[in-house]
Design a protein around this motif. Structure first.
Motif, PDB file in Angstrom:
ATOM      1  N   ALA A  42       0.821  -1.220   0.000  1.00 54.29           N
ATOM      2  CA  ALA A  42       0.000   0.000   0.000  1.00 54.29           C
ATOM      3  C   ALA A  42       0.853   1.266   0.000  1.00 54.29           C
ATOM      4  CB  ALA A  42      -0.930   0.010   1.208  1.00 54.29           C
ATOM      5  N   GLY A  43       2.159   1.120   0.220  1.00 57.24           N
ATOM      6  CA  GLY A  43       3.042   2.287   0.261  1.00 57.24           C
ATOM      7  C   GLY A  43       2.953   2.990   1.597  1.00 57.24           C
ATOM      8  N   GLY A  44       3.603   4.125   1.684  1.00 55.76           N
ATOM      9  CA  GLY A  44       3.585   4.885   2.930  1.00 55.76           C
ATOM     10  C   GLY A  44       4.681   5.932   2.942  1.00 55.76           C
ATOM     11  N   ILE A  55       6.880   6.478  -0.390  1.00 53.71           N
ATOM     12  CA  ILE A  55       6.907   5.210  -1.131  1.00 53.71           C
ATOM     13  C   ILE A  55       5.500   4.977  -1.666  1.00 53.71           C
ATOM     14  CG2 ILE A  55       7.374   2.735  -0.990  1.00 53.71           C
ATOM     15  CD1 ILE A  55       9.287   3.422   1.387  1.00 53.71           C
ATOM     16  N   PRO A  56       5.345   5.019  -3.012  1.00 54.49           N
ATOM     17  CA  PRO A  56       4.000   4.931  -3.581  1.00 54.49           C
ATOM     18  C   PRO A  56       3.437   3.511  -3.509  1.00 54.49           C
ATOM     19  CG  PRO A  56       5.602   4.961  -5.341  1.00 54.49           C
ATOM     20  CD  PRO A  56       6.371   5.162  -4.050  1.00 54.49           C
ATOM     21  N   PRO A  57       2.113   3.386  -3.616  1.00 50.85           N
ATOM     22  CA  PRO A  57       1.501   2.057  -3.679  1.00 50.85           C
ATOM     23  C   PRO A  57       2.092   1.255  -4.840  1.00 50.85           C
ATOM     24  CG  PRO A  57      -0.183   3.746  -3.401  1.00 50.85           C
ATOM     25  CD  PRO A  57       1.113   4.458  -3.667  1.00 50.85           C
ATOM     26  N   GLY A  58       2.368  -0.014  -4.578  1.00 51.61           N
ATOM     27  CA  GLY A  58       2.899  -0.898  -5.609  1.00 51.61           C
ATOM     28  C   GLY A  58       4.413  -0.869  -5.756  1.00 51.61           C
ATOM     29  N   ALA A  59       5.094   0.035  -5.049  1.00 53.10           N
ATOM     30  CA  ALA A  59       6.559   0.093  -5.141  1.00 53.10           C
ATOM     31  C   ALA A  59       7.194  -1.137  -4.497  1.00 53.10           C
ATOM     32  CB  ALA A  59       7.098   1.370  -4.493  1.00 53.10           C
TER      33      ALA A  59
END
Length: 152
Positions: A42-44, A55-59
């Motif tokens: 989900a990133g964070g 940190i974007p979703p899917g990274a």
């Protein structure tokens, strides 16, 4: 009298220009500070002092413990440092999408660049950097080390 008013106006304009580039004063990074955060698909955001790593979703495809350490390591002698060296761990961690790093700095905004250590090796390379107030902002697809500075 007129000359004094002009001199005062010039001084006020110069002073407002000095503070306008940074707006609210930003606390510099303190060597020795660190943080550790669990980031998943989900990133964070990971924050240390005034620095943020987005940190974007899917990274990441799995839960990963991310550690950020503000170091007291010396900036390589070929650079002028505007921030301490920051270590991103686990070193070598690769991301499926670019992360964004926002590092506070103190120095010439016209020359400020984020230098990121190469994926393999110790050399630092410049990253395309944009300046937002007192922050240098760049992207990366891997974790290693970085700092804000200039090679001038």
């Amino acid at each position: 009298m007129q000359l004094r008013r002009i001199a005062t106006l010039v001084l006020l304009l110069a002073l407002s220009g000095c503070t306008a580039s940074h707006g609210v004063p930003i606390e510099p990074l303190e060597p020795g500070t660190s943080t550790e955060t669990l980031i998943g698909a989900a990133g964070g955001t990971v924050s240390v002092g005034e620095m943020d790593i987005l940190i974007p979703p899917g990274a990441l495809d799995a839960d990963t413990t991310v550690r950020v350490v503000v170091s007291s390591d010396a900036i390589p002698s070929t650079f002028t440092g505007y921030s301490p060296v920051v270590h991103f761990e686990p070193e070598g961690l690769s991301f499926a999408a670019p992360i964004e790093v926002r590092i506070p700095f103190m120095g010439d905004a016209d020359l400020a660049t984020i230098f990121w250590s190469q994926h393999e090796g110790d050399a630092y390379v410049p990253r395309p950097t944009r300046i937002e107030g007192g922050y240098a902002v760049a992207e990366s697809t891997h974790f290693s080390s970085a700092f804000v500075g200039t090679a001038c």
